[in-house]
Each structure stands twice: as structure tokens, then as C-alpha cells.
Scaffold this motif. Sequence first.
Motif, PDB file in Angstrom:
ATOM      1  N   ILE A 127     -16.929 -47.968 -27.732  1.00  0.00           N
ATOM      2  CA  ILE A 127     -17.986 -47.821 -26.728  1.00  0.00           C
ATOM      3  C   ILE A 127     -19.229 -48.599 -27.154  1.00  0.00           C
ATOM      4  CG2 ILE A 127     -19.578 -46.162 -25.692  1.00  0.00           C
ATOM      5  CD1 ILE A 127     -17.225 -44.165 -25.650  1.00  0.00           C
ATOM      6  N   VAL A 128     -19.618 -48.485 -28.407  1.00  0.00           N
ATOM      7  CA  VAL A 128     -20.780 -49.231 -28.899  1.00  0.00           C
ATOM      8  C   VAL A 128     -20.535 -50.733 -28.783  1.00  0.00           C
ATOM      9  CG1 VAL A 128     -22.099 -49.775 -30.979  1.00  0.00           C
ATOM     10  CG2 VAL A 128     -21.621 -47.401 -30.398  1.00  0.00           C
ATOM     11  N   ALA A 129     -19.331 -51.188 -29.112  1.00  0.00           N
ATOM     12  CA  ALA A 129     -19.021 -52.615 -29.012  1.00  0.00           C
ATOM     13  C   ALA A 129     -19.100 -53.086 -27.561  1.00  0.00           C
ATOM     14  CB  ALA A 129     -17.636 -52.885 -29.591  1.00  0.00           C
ATOM     15  N   ILE A 130     -18.593 -52.297 -26.629  1.00  0.00           N
ATOM     16  CA  ILE A 130     -18.651 -52.663 -25.212  1.00  0.00           C
ATOM     17  C   ILE A 130     -20.101 -52.746 -24.751  1.00  0.00           C
ATOM     18  CG2 ILE A 130     -18.150 -51.815 -22.879  1.00  0.00           C
ATOM     19  CD1 ILE A 130     -15.463 -50.815 -23.973  1.00  0.00           C
ATOM     20  N   VAL A 131     -20.918 -51.789 -25.148  1.00  0.00           N
ATOM     21  CA  VAL A 131     -22.333 -51.807 -24.765  1.00  0.00           C
ATOM     22  C   VAL A 131     -23.026 -53.035 -25.341  1.00  0.00           C
ATOM     23  CG1 VAL A 131     -24.526 -50.595 -25.078  1.00  0.00           C
ATOM     24  CG2 VAL A 131     -22.494 -49.325 -24.401  1.00  0.00           C
ATOM     25  N   VAL A 132     -22.772 -53.344 -26.597  1.00  0.00           N
ATOM     26  CA  VAL A 132     -23.416 -54.500 -27.226  1.00  0.00           C
ATOM     27  C   VAL A 132     -22.980 -55.793 -26.545  1.00  0.00           C
ATOM     28  CG1 VAL A 132     -23.489 -55.850 -29.362  1.00  0.00           C
ATOM     29  CG2 VAL A 132     -23.813 -53.388 -29.439  1.00  0.00           C
ATOM     30  N   VAL A 133     -21.686 -55.936 -26.257  1.00  0.00           N
ATOM     31  CA  VAL A 133     -21.197 -57.144 -25.584  1.00  0.00           C
ATOM     32  C   VAL A 133     -21.805 -57.251 -24.186  1.00  0.00           C
ATOM     33  CG1 VAL A 133     -19.125 -58.197 -24.596  1.00  0.00           C
ATOM     34  CG2 VAL A 133     -19.089 -57.344 -26.929  1.00  0.00           C
ATOM     35  N   THR A 134     -21.912 -56.150 -23.470  1.00  0.00           N
ATOM     36  CA  THR A 134     -22.519 -56.155 -22.141  1.00  0.00           C
ATOM     37  C   THR A 134     -23.971 -56.600 -22.206  1.00  0.00           C
ATOM     38  OG1 THR A 134     -21.037 -54.359 -21.485  1.00  0.00           O
ATOM     39  CG2 THR A 134     -22.970 -54.750 -20.108  1.00  0.00           C
ATOM     40  N   HIS A 143      -4.740 -29.253 -46.430  1.00  0.00           N
ATOM     41  CA  HIS A 143      -5.723 -30.208 -45.937  1.00  0.00           C
ATOM     42  C   HIS A 143      -5.619 -30.253 -44.417  1.00  0.00           C
ATOM     43  CE1 HIS A 143      -6.777 -31.768 -49.876  1.00  0.00           C
ATOM     44  NE2 HIS A 143      -5.488 -31.753 -50.174  1.00  0.00           N
ATOM     45  N   PRO A 144      -6.755 -30.185 -43.727  1.00  0.00           N
ATOM     46  CA  PRO A 144      -6.701 -30.211 -42.259  1.00  0.00           C
ATOM     47  C   PRO A 144      -6.455 -31.635 -41.748  1.00  0.00           C
ATOM     48  CG  PRO A 144      -8.971 -30.031 -43.009  1.00  0.00           C
ATOM     49  CD  PRO A 144      -8.095 -29.961 -44.233  1.00  0.00           C
ATOM     50  N   VAL A 145      -5.220 -32.080 -41.813  1.00  0.00           N
ATOM     51  CA  VAL A 145      -4.880 -33.457 -41.438  1.00  0.00           C
ATOM     52  C   VAL A 145      -5.218 -33.703 -39.970  1.00  0.00           C
ATOM     53  CG1 VAL A 145      -2.989 -35.110 -41.257  1.00  0.00           C
ATOM     54  CG2 VAL A 145      -3.109 -33.566 -43.196  1.00  0.00           C
ATOM     55  N   GLY A 146      -4.963 -32.736 -39.131  1.00  0.00           N
ATOM     56  CA  GLY A 146      -5.262 -32.896 -37.705  1.00  0.00           C
ATOM     57  C   GLY A 146      -6.735 -33.158 -37.459  1.00  0.00           C
ATOM     58  N   THR A 147      -7.582 -32.480 -38.221  1.00  0.00           N
ATOM     59  CA  THR A 147      -9.022 -32.692 -38.088  1.00  0.00           C
ATOM     60  C   THR A 147      -9.390 -34.101 -38.511  1.00  0.00           C
ATOM     61  OG1 THR A 147      -9.383 -30.346 -38.554  1.00  0.00           O
ATOM     62  CG2 THR A 147     -11.278 -31.803 -38.769  1.00  0.00           C
ATOM     63  N   TYR A 148      -8.780 -34.580 -39.585  1.00  0.00           N
ATOM     64  CA  TYR A 148      -9.065 -35.942 -40.049  1.00  0.00           C
ATOM     65  C   TYR A 148      -8.617 -36.969 -39.016  1.00  0.00           C
ATOM     66  CZ  TYR A 148      -9.779 -33.809 -44.652  1.00  0.00           C
ATOM     67  OH  TYR A 148     -10.215 -33.050 -45.701  1.00  0.00           O
ATOM     68  N   VAL A 149      -7.448 -36.762 -38.433  1.00  0.00           N
ATOM     69  CA  VAL A 149      -6.938 -37.706 -37.422  1.00  0.00           C
ATOM     70  C   VAL A 149      -7.826 -37.675 -36.182  1.00  0.00           C
ATOM     71  CG1 VAL A 149      -5.003 -38.178 -35.874  1.00  0.00           C
ATOM     72  CG2 VAL A 149      -4.582 -37.624 -38.273  1.00  0.00           C
ATOM     73  N   ALA A 150      -8.205 -36.488 -35.748  1.00  0.00           N
ATOM     74  CA  ALA A 150      -9.069 -36.377 -34.566  1.00  0.00           C
ATOM     75  C   ALA A 150     -10.428 -37.026 -34.832  1.00  0.00           C
ATOM     76  CB  ALA A 150      -9.245 -34.908 -34.185  1.00  0.00           C
ATOM     77  N   GLY A 151     -10.973 -36.802 -36.015  1.00  0.00           N
ATOM     78  CA  GLY A 151     -12.251 -37.430 -36.356  1.00  0.00           C
ATOM     79  C   GLY A 151     -12.150 -38.943 -36.379  1.00  0.00           C
ATOM     80  N   GLY A 152     -11.044 -39.456 -36.914  1.00  0.00           N
ATOM     81  CA  GLY A 152     -10.848 -40.901 -36.929  1.00  0.00           C
ATOM     82  C   GLY A 152     -10.726 -41.469 -35.527  1.00  0.00           C
ATOM     83  N   ALA A 190     -14.152 -41.453 -33.935  1.00  0.00           N
ATOM     84  CA  ALA A 190     -14.981 -42.515 -34.512  1.00  0.00           C
ATOM     85  C   ALA A 190     -14.576 -43.863 -33.945  1.00  0.00           C
ATOM     86  CB  ALA A 190     -14.858 -42.507 -36.034  1.00  0.00           C
ATOM     87  N   LEU A 191     -13.281 -44.098 -33.791  1.00  0.00           N
ATOM     88  CA  LEU A 191     -12.800 -45.352 -33.213  1.00  0.00           C
ATOM     89  C   LEU A 191     -13.255 -45.486 -31.766  1.00  0.00           C
ATOM     90  CD1 LEU A 191     -11.102 -47.895 -33.604  1.00  0.00           C
ATOM     91  CD2 LEU A 191      -9.135 -46.584 -32.832  1.00  0.00           C
ATOM     92  N   ALA A 192     -13.169 -44.405 -30.998  1.00  0.00           N
ATOM     93  CA  ALA A 192     -13.608 -44.432 -29.602  1.00  0.00           C
ATOM     94  C   ALA A 192     -15.105 -44.717 -29.522  1.00  0.00           C
ATOM     95  CB  ALA A 192     -13.271 -43.107 -28.925  1.00  0.00           C
TER      96      ALA A 192
END
Length: 105
Positions: free
Chosen positions: A61-68, A43-52, A55-57
Motif C-alpha cells: 500500500i505504501v509503495a502504491i501511494v508513493v508511486v501514485t 511458538h505462535p507461528v500463525g501470529t508470525y505468519v499473519a504479522g508478516g 506487513a507485506l500488505a
Amino acid sequence: MSTFEQTLAQYQVQPIGMTADGQVIYPWPVAPAPVAQAPLKAHPVGTYVAGGCLALAALVIVAIVVVTIMIGLAIASAVLAIVVVSLVICLMVLRGLWRDFQRGH
């Protein structure tokens, strides 16, 4: 052929000799044939971690834009309220001046 001998034949165990009675001597203990295991699925665990992490980043960013945007709308609402109050005061003063002007005072 007995069940034991069938099992030995199945595992391809070679006899090591014979007894005086004519019975075949097999090595002891008889180990079962190795069971072939299915290959491990990588299983490509590194790919899953990088994707997560990405997604978190993106979520941050979306939360910062919405709050702004919300803070900007709050400031705009406050400015609009001040402008409306100022406009109403100006109109009341001008109306009073207009009435005084029409009365001739």
C-alpha cells in the motif's frame, strides 16, 4: 557395593533372584531411567505468519501511494512546463505588439 550395584540401586532395579553362590540376579538388560525432557515451547507461528502478511500488505500500500504521488508530480511538472512555454510565447508576442504599437505601425 560395586559400581554396577550402585547403578542398579540408582535406577531402582529390583533383583529377580539369587544364584547358588549368593549373588543377586538382576533382570537383563537394565534400561536406564527415563530422562525427563524439558517441555516444548510453543511458538505462535500463525501470529508470525499473519504479522508478516500484514506487513507485506502495508508495504504494498505504501509503495502504491508513493508511486501514485510520483506519477502525479511528473504530470504536474509536464503541465507546468507547458504553461511556462505558453506564457513565454504569449509574452514575446505581446512585447512585439507593444513595440509595434509604440512605433505607430
